[in-house]
Design an enzyme around this catalytic site. Structure first.
Site, PDB file in Angstrom:
ATOM      1  N   GLU A  66     -15.043  -0.648  37.901  1.00  0.00           N
ATOM      2  CA  GLU A  66     -15.561  -2.012  38.413  1.00  0.00           C
ATOM      3  C   GLU A  66     -15.856  -2.078  39.823  1.00  0.00           C
ATOM      4  OE1 GLU A  66     -13.971  -5.636  36.854  1.00  0.00           O
ATOM      5  OE2 GLU A  66     -14.637  -5.093  34.661  1.00  0.00           O
ATOM      6  N   GLU A  73     -13.890  -2.377  28.107  1.00  0.00           N
ATOM      7  CA  GLU A  73     -13.151  -3.720  28.235  1.00  0.00           C
ATOM      8  C   GLU A  73     -13.942  -4.612  27.669  1.00  0.00           C
ATOM      9  OE1 GLU A  73     -11.568  -5.220  32.004  1.00  0.00           O
ATOM     10  OE2 GLU A  73     -11.152  -3.165  32.679  1.00  0.00           O
TER      11      GLU A  73
END
Ligand code: FCB
Length: 475
Positions: free
Chosen positions: A185, A380
Site C-alpha cells: 500500500e 486483503e
C-alpha cells in the site's frame, strides 16, 4: 439488507442424478488470510531485532490510540506454532505474512541477523508442513529506524537498500516461497506517513518531497523485483500490494460506469490516493499524463532508465480492497461523487472509513483487469466489528459473516463474468495492532485477549472454514 448465510450446497437438496453444485471459484482458487509483522509479532527487542519507524512512532505519546504500541502485540514471535495450528484448522491454502526488515537487518543494511532469518525459516517450514503456501510481503511499513535517520524514502539510496534487503530474504526463503509482494500500500506509506503525518514516520512534507519519496518507492519496488527474479530458486510470482477506495457506478447505465472507471484512474488530486500514479508506472511504464500535468511544478527528477526499472514485469495484481463510494456522470459526463454517498446509516466497520460496499471487489477486479490485463488477487479484505468473548465463551460476529458473504458474492460475480480473480486473503487471521488505532479495532477471524494472549476462534472462523472446505460452493 438481507442476511445471506452460506447457502446449503445445491447438490444436498437435489436428487443424486442432478449435477453437483457449481462454484464460481475453481479448485485452485487460493483461499487465504493475512497479517503483517509489526501488527502481530511483538518481541520488539528480542532476537537481535532493531527498532523500526513504527516502534519510534508508537512509543511517542499522542500518536496512537491510548498510546498502544506493538511491543508485544499478539506475541506471534513466540506463539507462531499455535497460530499455524489455527491456520491449519481453518484449512487455509495460503497465508500472507510480512517479513520485518529490522529483524533481518537491524540497522537496515549490512550484516544479516541470523536469529531473524531463522525465525522466518521455521515459520515457513511449519506453514508448508501444514499444507499452507506462504505469500510473503517484503515491506509492510516497518522501515528500520536507522534508515529513516539516513533520510528514509527521501534518500535515493533507499532503492539499493531495499534491493539488498530483498536479496537477503529471498536467498534464504526463495527455495520455499514462490509468491512475493514487494511493498504494501504505497498510498498509506506516503500519504498517511509523509504527507498527513498520522502514520509513521509522522512527517508532513511538501507535496514535492512526497512525490520524490513516491518515485523512490517505485524504483525500490523495481529493484526488488530484479532481486527476487535473480535470487528465487522457485519460479517467482511477484506483485506490489495496491489499494484504493473503489468507485462504484451509481447505476447500471454505461455513462455512470464510464464515469466510475474514469474516476478510478483519475490523477489530479494533490494526494497519494491516485491509484494510477502508482500502478501506471509499474504496469504501463509511464506516469499518467493528467498527473504529470497537474503535478508539473512538483515533479521529482526522473532519470533515464528509471521507468524501465519501475516497470519490471510482474505476474499478478495484488489488491487490498475494503470499501468504496458511488460515482455518477455529472455535467458533460464528468465523474462526480453521489452526494450523501450510500446514505445516512449505511453500515460501517468500527473504523469510520470502512463503509460496507459489497460491490467494491467486483468493480476493483473489473476496472483493474481491464486496464492492466493481469490476474487479480485480493491480498486483503475484511471488516472490524465490536467483538468480545460472550458469556457462552464464544465470539459471535454475525456482521463479519454477512460482510464476507456479500463481498465474496461480489467476487463470485466477477469470476462468473470471466474476470480472472485468482485468490482471496481475509484480513486478518488474528485481531492485531491496527496502526494508529492501536488494539481498538478488531479485524481477526480469531479473537485475541491481549492480557492473556488467549486465542478464541470467532463464528466467522467456522463460517470461512466451511467456505474453504466447499471451495466456494454456495457463495
Ligand atoms: C490495510 C493495511 C493492513 C490493515 C488493514 C486494516 O490498509 O495494509 O495492515 O491495517 O488496512
Amino acid at each position: 439488507m438481507v442476511y445471506r448465510p452460506l447457502s446449503a450446497p445445491r447438490s444436498a437438496s437435489r436428487p443424486a442424478s442432478a449435477r453437483p453444485a457449481k462454484s464460481a471459484f475453481p479448485h485452485d482458487f487460493v483461499w487465504g488470510a493475512a497479517a503483517a509483522a509489526y501488527q502481530i509479532e511483538g518481541a520488539g527487542k528480542e532476537g537481535g531485532r532493531g527498532p523500526s519507524i513504527w516502534d519510534h512512532f508508537s512509543q511517542t505519546p499522542g500518536n496512537v490510540f491510548e498510546d498502544h504500541n506493538g511491543n508485544v502485540a499478539c506475541d506471534h514471535y513466540h506463539r507462531w506454532r499455535e497460530d499455524v495450528r489455527w491456520m491449519k484448522r481453518l484449512g487455509l491454502d495460503a497465508y500472507r505474512l510480512s517479513v520485518s526488515w529490522p529483524r533481518i537487518l537491524p540497522r537496515g543494511t549490512g550484516r544479516a541477523n541470523a536469529r531473524g532469518l531463522a525465525f522466518y525459516d521455521r515459520l515457513i517450514d511449519a506453514l508448508l508442513e501444514a499444507g499452507i503456501q506462504p505469500w510473503v510481503t517484503l515491506y509492510h511499513w516497518d522501515l528500520p529506524l536507522a534508515l529513516q535517520r539516513r533520510g528514509g524514502f527521501q534518500n535515493r539510496d533507499l532503492v539499493e537498500w531495499f534491493g539488498d534487503y530483498a536479496e537477503v530474504v529471498v536467498r534464504r526463503l526463495g527455495d520455499r516461497v514462490r509468491h512475493w509482494m514487494t511493498i504494501n500500500e504505497p498510498p498509506v506509506i506516503v500519504g498517511l506517513g509523509m504527507q498527513q503525518g498520522i502514520f509513521a514516520p509522522g512527517q508532513t512534507l511538501s507535496f514535492a518531497h512526497c512525490l520524490k519519496a513516491a518515485h523512490h518507492l517505485l524504483l525500490a519496488h523495481g529493484r526488488a523485483v530484479q532481486a527476487i527474479r535473480a535470487t528465487c530458486r522457485l519460479p517467482a510470482k511477484i506483485s506490489l500490494a495496491h489499494t484504493g477506495r473503489e468507485r462504484i457506478p451509481a447505476s447500471r447505465s454505461v455513462k455512470h460506469r464510464e464515469a466510475a472507471r474514469a474516476d478510478t484512474f483519475r490523477c489530479t488530486e494533490r494526494n497519494f490516493d491516485n491509484l494510477a500514479w502508482w500502478a501506471d508506472p509499474m504496469l504501463l511504464g509511464r506516469y499518467p499524463d493528467d498527473g504529470l500535468k497537474a503535478f508539473a511544478a512538483d515533479l521529482p527528477r526522473i532519470r533515464t532508465g528509471d521507468m524501465a526499472l519501475i516497470s519490471q514485469p510482474v505476474d499478478f495484481l495484488a489488491y487490498n480492497c475494503y470499501s468504496g463510494f458511488p460515482i455518477r456522470a455529472g455535467a458533460g459526463g464528468q465523474p462526480e461523487r453521489v452526494p450523501g454517498g450510500w446514505g445516512v446509516g449505511n453500515p460501517r466497520g468500527t473504523l469510520s472509513w470502512l463503509q460496507v460496499a459489497p460491490e467494491a471487489p467486483y468493480w476493483a477486479a473489473r476496472f483493474l483487469h481491464e486496464r492492466y490485463g493481469l490476474p487479480v488477487v485480493f491480498t486483503e479484505n475484511g471488516v472490524c466489528t465490536t467483538d468480545f468473548v460472550h458469556l457462552d465463551g464464544k465470539v459471535h460476529d454475525p456482521q463479519r459473516i454477512d460482510f464476507l458473504s456479500r463481498y465474496l458474492g461480489s467476487i463470485a460475480r466477477a469470476r462468473r463474468e470471466g474476470i480472472p480473480v485468482e485468490g482471496y486473503f481475509y484480513w486478518s487471521i488474528l485481531d492485531n495492532f491496527e496502526w494508529a488505532q492501536g488494539y481498538k479495532d478488531r479485524f481477526g477471524l480469531i479473537h485475541v485477549d491481549y492480557a492473556t494472549q488467549k486465542r478464541t476462534p470467532k463464528d466467522s472462523f467456522t463460517w470461512y472454514r466451511e467456505v474453504i472446505r466447499r471451495r466456494g460452493v454456495g457463495l
